[in-house]
Design a protein around this motif. Structure first.
Motif, PDB file in Angstrom:
ATOM      1  N   LEU A  16     -16.197   2.572  -5.918  1.00 62.64           N
ATOM      2  CA  LEU A  16     -15.349   2.466  -4.890  1.00 62.64           C
ATOM      3  C   LEU A  16     -15.260   1.360  -4.925  1.00 62.64           C
ATOM      4  O   LEU A  16     -13.887   1.211  -4.184  1.00 62.64           O
ATOM      5  N   THR A  17     -15.986   0.533  -5.150  1.00 61.84           N
ATOM      6  CA  THR A  17     -15.089  -1.228  -5.649  1.00 61.84           C
ATOM      7  C   THR A  17     -13.680  -1.454  -6.005  1.00 61.84           C
ATOM      8  O   THR A  17     -13.213  -1.847  -5.614  1.00 61.84           O
ATOM      9  N   THR A  18     -13.544  -0.721  -7.443  1.00 59.63           N
ATOM     10  CA  THR A  18     -12.263  -0.926  -8.270  1.00 59.63           C
ATOM     11  C   THR A  18     -11.532  -0.238  -7.128  1.00 59.63           C
ATOM     12  O   THR A  18     -10.210  -0.657  -7.516  1.00 59.63           O
ATOM     13  N   GLN A  19     -11.823   0.889  -6.839  1.00 53.16           N
ATOM     14  CA  GLN A  19     -10.617   1.781  -5.614  1.00 53.16           C
ATOM     15  C   GLN A  19     -10.078   0.909  -4.528  1.00 53.16           C
ATOM     16  O   GLN A  19      -8.507   0.473  -4.582  1.00 53.16           O
ATOM     17  N   THR A  20     -11.306   0.041  -4.391  1.00 56.84           N
ATOM     18  CA  THR A  20     -10.548  -0.962  -3.451  1.00 56.84           C
ATOM     19  C   THR A  20      -9.772  -1.873  -3.732  1.00 56.84           C
ATOM     20  O   THR A  20      -9.173  -2.762  -3.128  1.00 56.84           O
ATOM     21  N   ASN A  21     -10.390  -2.436  -4.891  1.00 53.63           N
ATOM     22  CA  ASN A  21      -9.654  -3.124  -5.969  1.00 53.63           C
ATOM     23  C   ASN A  21      -7.590  -2.949  -5.668  1.00 53.63           C
ATOM     24  O   ASN A  21      -7.136  -3.811  -6.219  1.00 53.63           O
ATOM     25  N   ASP A  22      -7.829  -1.325  -6.550  1.00 53.96           N
ATOM     26  CA  ASP A  22      -6.110  -1.500  -7.095  1.00 53.96           C
ATOM     27  C   ASP A  22      -5.808  -1.325  -5.693  1.00 53.96           C
ATOM     28  O   ASP A  22      -4.888  -1.646  -6.448  1.00 53.96           O
ATOM     29  N   ALA A  23      -6.296  -0.155  -4.402  1.00 54.10           N
ATOM     30  CA  ALA A  23      -5.705  -0.269  -3.389  1.00 54.10           C
ATOM     31  C   ALA A  23      -5.056  -2.084  -3.134  1.00 54.10           C
ATOM     32  O   ALA A  23      -3.649  -2.340  -2.311  1.00 54.10           O
ATOM     33  N   THR A  24      -5.650  -3.218  -2.675  1.00 54.87           N
ATOM     34  CA  THR A  24      -5.644  -4.518  -2.490  1.00 54.87           C
ATOM     35  C   THR A  24      -4.767  -5.038  -3.497  1.00 54.87           C
ATOM     36  O   THR A  24      -3.259  -5.383  -3.223  1.00 54.87           O
ATOM     37  N   THR A  25      -4.207  -4.436  -4.833  1.00 54.98           N
ATOM     38  CA  THR A  25      -3.496  -4.613  -5.600  1.00 54.98           C
ATOM     39  C   THR A  25      -2.130  -4.439  -5.943  1.00 54.98           C
ATOM     40  O   THR A  25      -1.152  -4.906  -5.613  1.00 54.98           O
ATOM     41  N   THR A  26      -1.857  -2.859  -5.233  1.00 57.79           N
ATOM     42  CA  THR A  26      -0.790  -2.138  -5.091  1.00 57.79           C
ATOM     43  C   THR A  26      -0.018  -2.484  -3.933  1.00 57.79           C
ATOM     44  O   THR A  26       1.067  -3.050  -3.982  1.00 57.79           O
ATOM     45  N   ALA A  27      -1.095  -3.395  -2.714  1.00 59.30           N
ATOM     46  CA  ALA A  27      -0.613  -3.991  -1.726  1.00 59.30           C
ATOM     47  C   ALA A  27       0.160  -4.897  -1.810  1.00 59.30           C
ATOM     48  O   ALA A  27       1.571  -5.456  -1.463  1.00 59.30           O
ATOM     49  N   ASN A  28      -0.378  -5.985  -2.998  1.00 62.41           N
ATOM     50  CA  ASN A  28       0.432  -6.959  -3.107  1.00 62.41           C
ATOM     51  C   ASN A  28       1.300  -6.803  -3.880  1.00 62.41           C
ATOM     52  O   ASN A  28       2.302  -7.914  -4.291  1.00 62.41           O
ATOM     53  N   ILE A  29       1.424  -6.039  -5.319  1.00 61.29           N
ATOM     54  CA  ILE A  29       2.813  -5.753  -5.699  1.00 61.29           C
ATOM     55  C   ILE A  29       3.181  -5.219  -4.430  1.00 61.29           C
ATOM     56  O   ILE A  29       4.801  -5.813  -5.211  1.00 61.29           O
ATOM     57  N   LYS A  30       3.572  -4.861  -4.128  1.00 59.68           N
ATOM     58  CA  LYS A  30       4.969  -4.130  -2.783  1.00 59.68           C
ATOM     59  C   LYS A  30       5.300  -4.792  -2.064  1.00 59.68           C
ATOM     60  O   LYS A  30       6.491  -5.403  -2.154  1.00 59.68           O
ATOM     61  N   THR A  31       3.929  -6.198  -1.689  1.00 59.50           N
ATOM     62  CA  THR A  31       4.329  -7.156  -0.787  1.00 59.50           C
ATOM     63  C   THR A  31       5.625  -8.255  -1.483  1.00 59.50           C
ATOM     64  O   THR A  31       6.488  -8.976  -0.687  1.00 59.50           O
ATOM     65  N   ARG A  32       4.873  -8.530  -3.243  1.00 63.03           N
ATOM     66  CA  ARG A  32       5.746  -9.850  -3.580  1.00 63.03           C
ATOM     67  C   ARG A  32       7.234  -8.927  -4.030  1.00 63.03           C
ATOM     68  O   ARG A  32       8.049  -9.622  -3.855  1.00 63.03           O
ATOM     69  N   LEU A  33       7.119  -7.744  -4.464  1.00 62.22           N
ATOM     70  CA  LEU A  33       8.181  -6.447  -4.254  1.00 62.22           C
ATOM     71  C   LEU A  33       9.407  -6.754  -3.361  1.00 62.22           C
ATOM     72  O   LEU A  33      10.836  -7.649  -3.629  1.00 62.22           O
ATOM     73  N   LEU A  34       8.647  -6.555  -2.267  1.00 59.36           N
ATOM     74  CA  LEU A  34       9.817  -6.482  -0.784  1.00 59.36           C
ATOM     75  C   LEU A  34      10.576  -8.338  -0.437  1.00 59.36           C
ATOM     76  O   LEU A  34      11.507  -8.220  -0.296  1.00 59.36           O
ATOM     77  N   ARG A  35       9.093  -8.951  -1.091  1.00 55.29           N
ATOM     78  CA  ARG A  35      10.392 -10.516  -0.930  1.00 55.29           C
ATOM     79  C   ARG A  35      10.786 -10.867  -2.250  1.00 55.29           C
ATOM     80  O   ARG A  35      11.634 -12.077  -2.127  1.00 55.29           O
ATOM     81  N   ASP A  36      11.162 -10.230  -3.620  1.00 56.01           N
ATOM     82  CA  ASP A  36      12.423 -10.580  -3.816  1.00 56.01           C
ATOM     83  C   ASP A  36      13.001 -10.270  -4.219  1.00 56.01           C
ATOM     84  O   ASP A  36      13.718  -8.864  -3.660  1.00 56.01           O
ATOM     85  N   GLU A  37      14.227 -11.217  -4.368  1.00 52.31           N
ATOM     86  CA  GLU A  37      16.230 -11.079  -3.452  1.00 52.31           C
ATOM     87  C   GLU A  37      16.251  -9.646  -4.813  1.00 52.31           C
ATOM     88  O   GLU A  37      17.767  -8.978  -4.986  1.00 52.31           O
ATOM     89  N   ARG A  38      15.587  -9.696  -5.846  1.00 56.46           N
ATOM     90  CA  ARG A  38      16.446  -9.035  -7.494  1.00 56.46           C
ATOM     91  C   ARG A  38      16.067  -7.184  -7.382  1.00 56.46           C
ATOM     92  O   ARG A  38      16.908  -6.929  -8.094  1.00 56.46           O
ATOM     93  N   VAL A  39      14.797  -7.461  -6.205  1.00 58.13           N
ATOM     94  CA  VAL A  39      14.487  -6.150  -6.230  1.00 58.13           C
ATOM     95  C   VAL A  39      15.169  -4.882  -5.659  1.00 58.13           C
ATOM     96  O   VAL A  39      14.482  -5.410  -3.608  1.00 58.13           O
ATOM     97  N   SER A  40      15.015  -4.119  -5.283  1.00 57.60           N
ATOM     98  CA  SER A  40      15.226  -3.327  -4.355  1.00 57.60           C
ATOM     99  C   SER A  40      13.899  -2.666  -4.041  1.00 57.60           C
ATOM    100  O   SER A  40      13.849  -1.553  -4.436  1.00 57.60           O
TER     101      SER A  40
END
Length: 190
Positions: free
Chosen positions: A118-142
């Motif tokens: 469950l810890t790994t699953q939670t870490n994966d969910a956090t990592t996914t959220a962090n990736i999505k946030t970083r993608l949203l902030r970058d002008e080079r990416v839709s």
């Protein structure tokens, strides 16, 4: 006027009518997502149907097995991630999902190993959220056109993108905390 503004205005106008405002706002948000997506509305809805049908069939088929399988569909390509106990189960999962109507391809990334904690699953969910946030902030990416799935530290990227967007998204993902590997499953547009 662009589609997003039109949808937002429609949502505001409809919320003034008698009825459930939550339904109107939820519908407007979904409409905005579809309007900004490069997939057709049919493909967008079809992907949701594929995920639901595949998960239902997999749950039924593997009731008695120690499996953890997730299905993510983008443009009718089904990505399988998670853990299964053996190669036979892995192969059977592919066959089950291939049988779901409208599936163009099955991308089987299931690992033959014990189910992650469950810890790994939670870490994966956090990592996914962090990736999505970083993608949203970058002008080079839709970012709306990129689907992110993280499984045991491996980040999978799906979507309809340009070569430049794919490169930027891969770089952003690779440099996100918690990512051990990036697997790109993009379809390219001009």
């Amino acid at each position: 006027m662009n589609k997003l503004i039109q949808i937002a205005l429609l949502g505001v106008a409809l919320s003034q009518l008698h009825g459930c405002a939550a339904v109107v706002v939820g519908g407007a948000a979904t409409g905005a997502s579809v309007a900004m997506d490069r997939r057709t509305a049919g493909a967008y809805v079809g992907d949701q149907e594929i995920e639901l049908r595949a998960m239902s069939r997999l749950s039924e088929a593997f009731k008695e097995k120690p499996v953890r399988i997730s299905v993510t569909s983008y443009n009718r390509q089904a990505l399988l991630t998670g853990q299964v106990p053996d190669e036979a189960t892995r192969a059977r999962a592919t066959e089950i999902v291939k049988g779901v109507p409208e599936v163009r391809a099955v991308l089987n990334e299931l690992a033959i190993t014990d189910v992650v904690s469950l810890t790994t699953q939670t870490n994966d969910a956090t990592t996914t959220a962090n990736i999505k946030t970083r993608l949203l902030r970058d002008e080079r990416v839709s970012a709306n056109n990129i689907k992110v799935v993280t499984e045991a530290g491996v980040a999978y990227l799906m979507g309809l993108v340009t070569a430049a967007e794919a490169s930027a998204a891969t770089e952003i993902t690779r440099n996100t905390a918690g990512v051990t590997k990036v697997v790109t499953l993009f379809e390219f547009i001009n």
